[in-house]
Structures are given as structure tokens and as C-alpha cells.
Design a protein around this motif. Sequence first.
Motif, PDB file in Angstrom:
ATOM      1  N   ASP A 424     -16.221  15.712   7.278  1.00 54.86           N
ATOM      2  CA  ASP A 424     -16.771  15.725   5.945  1.00 54.86           C
ATOM      3  C   ASP A 424     -15.895  16.044   4.892  1.00 54.86           C
ATOM      4  O   ASP A 424     -16.192  15.677   3.735  1.00 54.86           O
ATOM      5  N   GLU A 425     -14.805  16.956   4.963  1.00 55.09           N
ATOM      6  CA  GLU A 425     -14.061  17.084   3.966  1.00 55.09           C
ATOM      7  C   GLU A 425     -13.139  16.065   3.452  1.00 55.09           C
ATOM      8  O   GLU A 425     -12.134  16.335   2.840  1.00 55.09           O
ATOM      9  N   THR A 426     -13.044  14.958   3.840  1.00 56.01           N
ATOM     10  CA  THR A 426     -12.164  13.761   3.879  1.00 56.01           C
ATOM     11  C   THR A 426     -12.382  13.476   2.554  1.00 56.01           C
ATOM     12  O   THR A 426     -13.697  13.239   1.781  1.00 56.01           O
ATOM     13  N   GLN A 427     -11.398  13.215   1.754  1.00 57.40           N
ATOM     14  CA  GLN A 427     -10.967  12.804   0.271  1.00 57.40           C
ATOM     15  C   GLN A 427      -9.843  12.494  -0.046  1.00 57.40           C
ATOM     16  O   GLN A 427      -9.027  12.979  -0.061  1.00 57.40           O
ATOM     17  N   LEU A 428      -9.752  11.039  -0.482  1.00 57.00           N
ATOM     18  CA  LEU A 428      -8.556  10.284  -0.848  1.00 57.00           C
ATOM     19  C   LEU A 428      -8.981   9.624  -2.215  1.00 57.00           C
ATOM     20  O   LEU A 428      -9.642   8.983  -2.471  1.00 57.00           O
ATOM     21  N   ILE A 429      -8.190  10.024  -2.959  1.00 50.48           N
ATOM     22  CA  ILE A 429      -8.237   9.491  -4.623  1.00 50.48           C
ATOM     23  C   ILE A 429      -7.001   8.506  -4.568  1.00 50.48           C
ATOM     24  O   ILE A 429      -5.834   8.851  -4.355  1.00 50.48           O
ATOM     25  N   GLY A 430      -7.146   7.163  -4.710  1.00 46.42           N
ATOM     26  CA  GLY A 430      -6.039   6.363  -4.938  1.00 46.42           C
ATOM     27  C   GLY A 430      -6.125   5.246  -3.656  1.00 46.42           C
ATOM     28  O   GLY A 430      -7.015   5.292  -2.787  1.00 46.42           O
ATOM     29  N   SER A 431      -5.123   4.762  -3.380  1.00 48.56           N
ATOM     30  CA  SER A 431      -5.084   3.702  -2.062  1.00 48.56           C
ATOM     31  C   SER A 431      -3.591   3.762  -1.541  1.00 48.56           C
ATOM     32  O   SER A 431      -2.944   4.547  -2.025  1.00 48.56           O
ATOM     33  N   VAL A 432      -3.600   3.467  -0.244  1.00 49.60           N
ATOM     34  CA  VAL A 432      -2.253   3.621   0.766  1.00 49.60           C
ATOM     35  C   VAL A 432      -1.420   2.686   0.319  1.00 49.60           C
ATOM     36  O   VAL A 432      -1.728   1.225  -0.056  1.00 49.60           O
ATOM     37  N   ALA A 433      -0.397   3.167  -0.119  1.00 51.27           N
ATOM     38  CA  ALA A 433       0.979   2.478  -0.543  1.00 51.27           C
ATOM     39  C   ALA A 433       2.014   1.937   0.580  1.00 51.27           C
ATOM     40  O   ALA A 433       2.611   0.768   0.436  1.00 51.27           O
ATOM     41  N   GLU A 434       1.845   2.373   1.622  1.00 52.94           N
ATOM     42  CA  GLU A 434       2.783   2.266   2.857  1.00 52.94           C
ATOM     43  C   GLU A 434       1.986   2.117   4.126  1.00 52.94           C
ATOM     44  O   GLU A 434       1.962   3.123   4.814  1.00 52.94           O
ATOM     45  N   PRO A 435       1.141   1.165   4.107  1.00 56.43           N
ATOM     46  CA  PRO A 435       0.219   0.902   5.345  1.00 56.43           C
ATOM     47  C   PRO A 435       1.029   0.955   6.591  1.00 56.43           C
ATOM     48  O   PRO A 435       0.632   1.410   7.574  1.00 56.43           O
ATOM     49  N   GLY A 469      -5.599  13.417   0.155  1.00 59.84           N
ATOM     50  CA  GLY A 469      -4.500  13.170  -0.733  1.00 59.84           C
ATOM     51  C   GLY A 469      -4.142  14.389  -1.314  1.00 59.84           C
ATOM     52  O   GLY A 469      -4.761  15.318  -1.636  1.00 59.84           O
ATOM     53  N   ASP A 470      -2.615  14.404  -1.442  1.00 61.08           N
ATOM     54  CA  ASP A 470      -2.043  15.513  -2.197  1.00 61.08           C
ATOM     55  C   ASP A 470      -0.983  15.040  -2.793  1.00 61.08           C
ATOM     56  O   ASP A 470       0.190  14.798  -2.480  1.00 61.08           O
ATOM     57  N   GLY A 471      -1.312  14.756  -3.838  1.00 61.57           N
ATOM     58  CA  GLY A 471      -0.461  13.941  -5.108  1.00 61.57           C
ATOM     59  C   GLY A 471      -0.285  12.342  -4.406  1.00 61.57           C
ATOM     60  O   GLY A 471      -1.359  11.618  -4.277  1.00 61.57           O
ATOM     61  N   ASP A 472       1.035  12.082  -4.346  1.00 57.51           N
ATOM     62  CA  ASP A 472       1.306  10.731  -3.543  1.00 57.51           C
ATOM     63  C   ASP A 472       1.569  10.825  -2.149  1.00 57.51           C
ATOM     64  O   ASP A 472       1.825   9.965  -1.520  1.00 57.51           O
ATOM     65  N   ALA A 473       1.206  12.074  -1.416  1.00 62.37           N
ATOM     66  CA  ALA A 473       1.275  12.272  -0.031  1.00 62.37           C
ATOM     67  C   ALA A 473       0.095  11.993   0.553  1.00 62.37           C
ATOM     68  O   ALA A 473      -1.123  12.414  -0.112  1.00 62.37           O
ATOM     69  N   ARG A 545       5.031  10.025  -0.389  1.00 61.77           N
ATOM     70  CA  ARG A 545       4.963   8.691  -1.151  1.00 61.77           C
ATOM     71  C   ARG A 545       4.240   7.512  -0.292  1.00 61.77           C
ATOM     72  O   ARG A 545       4.625   6.294  -0.298  1.00 61.77           O
ATOM     73  N   ALA A 546       3.093   8.007  -0.006  1.00 60.42           N
ATOM     74  CA  ALA A 546       2.316   6.884   0.827  1.00 60.42           C
ATOM     75  C   ALA A 546       0.985   6.623   0.160  1.00 60.42           C
ATOM     76  O   ALA A 546       0.380   5.811   0.591  1.00 60.42           O
ATOM     77  N   VAL A 547       0.706   7.581  -0.895  1.00 58.12           N
ATOM     78  CA  VAL A 547      -0.534   7.065  -1.881  1.00 58.12           C
ATOM     79  C   VAL A 547      -0.107   6.635  -3.099  1.00 58.12           C
ATOM     80  O   VAL A 547       0.625   6.967  -3.998  1.00 58.12           O
ATOM     81  N   SER A 548      -0.839   5.405  -3.629  1.00 60.42           N
ATOM     82  CA  SER A 548      -0.739   4.902  -4.840  1.00 60.42           C
ATOM     83  C   SER A 548      -1.993   5.076  -5.752  1.00 60.42           C
ATOM     84  O   SER A 548      -2.938   5.438  -5.358  1.00 60.42           O
ATOM     85  N   ASP A 549      -1.539   5.564  -7.097  1.00 61.13           N
ATOM     86  CA  ASP A 549      -2.968   5.992  -8.148  1.00 61.13           C
ATOM     87  C   ASP A 549      -3.633   4.911  -8.237  1.00 61.13           C
ATOM     88  O   ASP A 549      -4.429   4.940  -8.948  1.00 61.13           O
ATOM     89  N   THR A 550      -3.024   3.485  -7.970  1.00 56.98           N
ATOM     90  CA  THR A 550      -3.872   2.476  -8.431  1.00 56.98           C
ATOM     91  C   THR A 550      -5.206   2.405  -7.565  1.00 56.98           C
ATOM     92  O   THR A 550      -5.299   2.443  -6.410  1.00 56.98           O
ATOM     93  N   PRO A 551      -6.459   2.263  -8.418  1.00 59.75           N
ATOM     94  CA  PRO A 551      -7.845   2.514  -7.718  1.00 59.75           C
ATOM     95  C   PRO A 551      -8.125   1.246  -6.891  1.00 59.75           C
ATOM     96  O   PRO A 551      -7.619   0.138  -7.098  1.00 59.75           O
ATOM     97  N   THR A 552      -8.812   1.293  -5.741  1.00 57.57           N
ATOM     98  CA  THR A 552      -9.287   0.304  -5.190  1.00 57.57           C
ATOM     99  C   THR A 552     -10.324  -0.527  -5.817  1.00 57.57           C
ATOM    100  O   THR A 552     -10.892  -0.333  -6.749  1.00 57.57           O
ATOM    101  N   THR A 553     -10.761  -1.636  -5.143  1.00 59.52           N
ATOM    102  CA  THR A 553     -11.620  -2.591  -5.793  1.00 59.52           C
ATOM    103  C   THR A 553     -13.099  -1.967  -5.815  1.00 59.52           C
ATOM    104  O   THR A 553     -13.953  -2.083  -6.695  1.00 59.52           O
TER     105      THR A 553
END
Length: 557
Positions: A424-435, A469-473, A545-553
Motif C-alpha cells: 500500500d505504501e507504494t508511490q512513484l512519481i515519474g517513469s522508469v528511465a533504465e528499464p 521514488g527517491d529523487g532520481d533513484a 539514476r533510474a527514474v525520470s521526471d517525465t510523466p507517463t501517459t
Amino acid sequence: MVACEGNRVSKTTTRPRFATRTLLLHLGTVALVVALCTGVYLALAVQQLRAEAESTALGIARTLAEDPQVRAEVARISSLQETPEAEVLRNGELQRIASDVSDRTGALFVVIADSDGIRLAHPTSSRIGQMVSTPFEEVLAGNEVVDWQTGTLGESARAKVPVRDEAGVPVGEVSVGFERTGVFDDLPPLLAVIGATAAGAVCLAIIAFLLLRRRWERLTLGVQPEELVALVQNQTAVLNGVDDGVLAVDIAGVVRVSNDAVDRMLGLESPVGHRLAELGLPPAVVETATGGRTTSTAVVGGRVLYFDSRPVIRDGRPLGDVLIIRDRTDLIALTERLETVRAVTTALRVQRHEFANRMHVVAGLIDAARIDDARGFLDELVERGSVAFPVAGLELLSDPFLHSFLGAKGIEAGERGVALRIADETQLIGSVAEPEDVAAVLGNLVDNAVKAAASGERIPRWVEVAVLGDGDALVVTVADSGPGLAGIDPMAPRTPGEDDHDHVHGHGLGIPLARDIARRRGGDLWIIDAGGGEHGAVLAARIGRAVSDTPTTEEKQ
């Protein structure tokens, strides 16, 4: 020309073998040394014989010159005004004394002369009364003369001593000489001894070299130095021309061969000549290199290495072991990525199949003129998605990659009777940049957790994933209902062939490789809880460096 055939070296040159050339050089050196020593010893022997002859002559001359009868007679004759008659001298007392001394000592001559140099005694009676043939002035001056001179009787070692009167004034001389051939009578036996010694020295040198050559060929296994040069050249070319590491260890555990690849993979620096146990290598490496195992795998310096050991035997004699080291890091990483692709492909195939089924349902409702039911079904489809993954809380993941990836993992887990759910505590703002890296790390953690839950006795069997999500991590935690780690380090790679019941938590290569990927991206992988109570192990990973700030669709909508 030297040619290599397998592990054999054949020499096609017509030059003499190294052993033959060494023997000739060895014998030449010994012969030269013996000749020099013989020459020096011979020169010293000749000098000693000359010195002994001179010393003997001087001793006899001194004794004779001190004889009272000789002194008195020489002083009397020297005081006469006229020259003494030769006939009287031939039968005189001095001739008798000189002849007796010459006979007793073996001297070539014993000559007595007066102050005018007239011979008063001589081995040849016809020369008595004549002048001596060698200078006598220095003797009459009171000096003793010892020298090699040539007179009427030939070359000889002679000593001249002054004969003094009662007042001590030189009034004549005594000359004693030894013939040259007589002096060196002892030289032939001496030369024979020297020659025998020299021959013995040469024989000893030959025997020593034959023993040395036998020892040499035994140490080099019969390989000649010319062949050794070719072997070294070929070895250098082969060992440093391949990507695999080659480490040769003798039967004493000392490193004898190590190419550049080994030094790079194991982080060694000039290991040749050191004992393997002193290099600080993992136990699996040491055991495999010394023949304890034939194959093993270990993670060294963040690299997944495969070890293959083979014994070296020549002519039935064990020489040690050769360890072949292959870097499998890239291969395993590629395997992990292919596994991710397979999981996503499976998810897409399931989605396509499920979507096709639903389209058939919609088409059937429309054909049956049940328009309201068809519209309600489509609304439900839009709200739930094209396929219903068996993952509780999957809607908390807005990133399409994580949604599909964990959905596919949920299908695989369901096939093994394990329920995958999102915390339930899952929360990710942004998208995965290094799949690829995220899939490798998260996939390993989820797969290990599913294996642990499936092997556990707790019911129900479940795996829970939290994504933050923790910044770009990207931070992920994975918990399961399995038996826990039971005090076993999941970071240690499992040796192939072992069947440890808890290897599902990382006794293979996946967890160490995942940790290495996380660390390369500035993160890490660690154990939060070893488990054992109401749940199994809880592991976490942070991928920088695995999370990008670009929002998903979905976020844009």
C-alpha cells in the motif's frame, strides 16, 4: 627454425644441441684454466728449482771459503810475487780439496782463484793456472755473487764467495756451479704429476657436466633452451592474446604462469612466484586452482567468474594444475535481460489473448443487439485495463513498464501457487528511465522471493513488493512468506553442484550480480530482515539514476 606441434616442440635446425655446445664450451674453459694453472705452477716450480740450485751453490761456496786450510793456502799464493807453476797447482792441496767437494756434492765445478783471477783449482786440470772466464772484480771487492752464467763448462747456476785472509781482506774467490740439466732433473717427474692432475681435472669436469646435464634435462623435461625460447614466445603470444584467464599452479601451490586477463579479473599484481594461499583469493578459487574441484563459480570484484581446472601430467609425472577463468558477467547480465524480455513478452501475449477474448464478447453482445450490456462491458474494460493481472494493488503503479513487468511476474508466481501483491505504501512519481537495470535487479529479488514462498510451509504463500521514488533513484523492497535466510548469507554465490535448500535467496549468481548493478548506479542491495517469524526474508535495493521526471501517459491524462 623451431616449430611447435601441440605441446611438443621439434627442432629442425642442423646446429649441435645445446648440451653438446655447452659441453665443448665447458671443456674449453676447463682446459684453458688448467693450462693457465699448469703454466703458473710450472713457472713457480722452475723458479723454485733455480733458487734451490743457487742456494746450494752459495752454501757450498761459503763453506769452502771459510775452510782455514783454503784461506791460508789462497792467502799464501796471492802474496807471492811470481805466478805459481800450473803443475804444482795441479798436485796441490787446493785441487784435492776442490775435487773432493765436487765429488761429494755433485757440483759441475768447484773453482778456486787468487787475487789476480788465476785458477788455483779447476775440474779440468789443463785450465789450472789460467785466468777465470767470468768477471771476478766484484767478488774481490768483498761481495758475494749468485747468478746464472755461461763459462768454459757451459751455462750453470753459480755462486762466487770471496776468500779472506787473517785480516779479513779478500785475497781470492771460491766459485761453485751446478749444471743446468742437473738443476732440472726433477722437472720431468714434476711435469708428469702436473699432467696427471690436469687430466684428472678435465675428467672431473666432464663427469660434473654430464651430471649437470642430466639434472638439467630432468628439470626441463628434456626440452632444450632453444625450444624453451620458442615455448616462451608462443606462451606469451597465446596467453596474452586471449580474453580467458590462464593461471598455472605447481604441485607446491606456487603460481608459475599468470596472464594479463587473470591479473585483471582477480585484481592481482605480479602473482608469479607467490603461493596461491597468500594472494587473498576466495576459497572457491583456491580450491579449484589446486585441483580440489574441477569447476566452480564465484563473484570477484563485482565480476561473475567461471573456473575450470585441469591437471597437467607429463610422462606420468604430475606438474600441477591449470586454471581457466572465464568472465561470465556480461553473459549472465544478458540472460537476466532476456528473462525480463521473456516475462514482458509473456505478459503481452496474455494481454493480446485476453483482449481478443473480450473483443469476441463485445462482438457477441452487439450481434445479439444487447447494446447496453456491450457499452457496460467496454466501460469496465477501460477502467480495469486490457487484462486483469493477478496482482493485488497493481493499480498503484502508474509506470507502464513496472505495471507490465510486475503483472507478468504475478502470472508466473500464480502458476507456482504464490500471490504477488503491491504494498500500500507504494508511490512513484515519474517513469522508469533504465528499464534493463531495474528489471535485472527487481526481477532477481522477485524471482528469489517467489521461490522462497513456494518452498515454504506458510499458507497462504505470498510475495509483497513496495516501489518508492527517491529523487532520481528507485527504491524497492521485496518480502515473502518463505522460511527466511536461516543465517545464510545470500550475497555469497552458490558453488555449482551444491544443493542447499536456501539457495533460492541468492546462493546462485543473481543476487550478487543484482547488487553489482545497483552499486554501479550509485545504489546498493541489502537485507532488511532475515525473516523467521510471521514472514520470510525482506530485501531492499536502491537503484540510482533510474527514474525520470517525465510523466507517463496516464499521469498526463
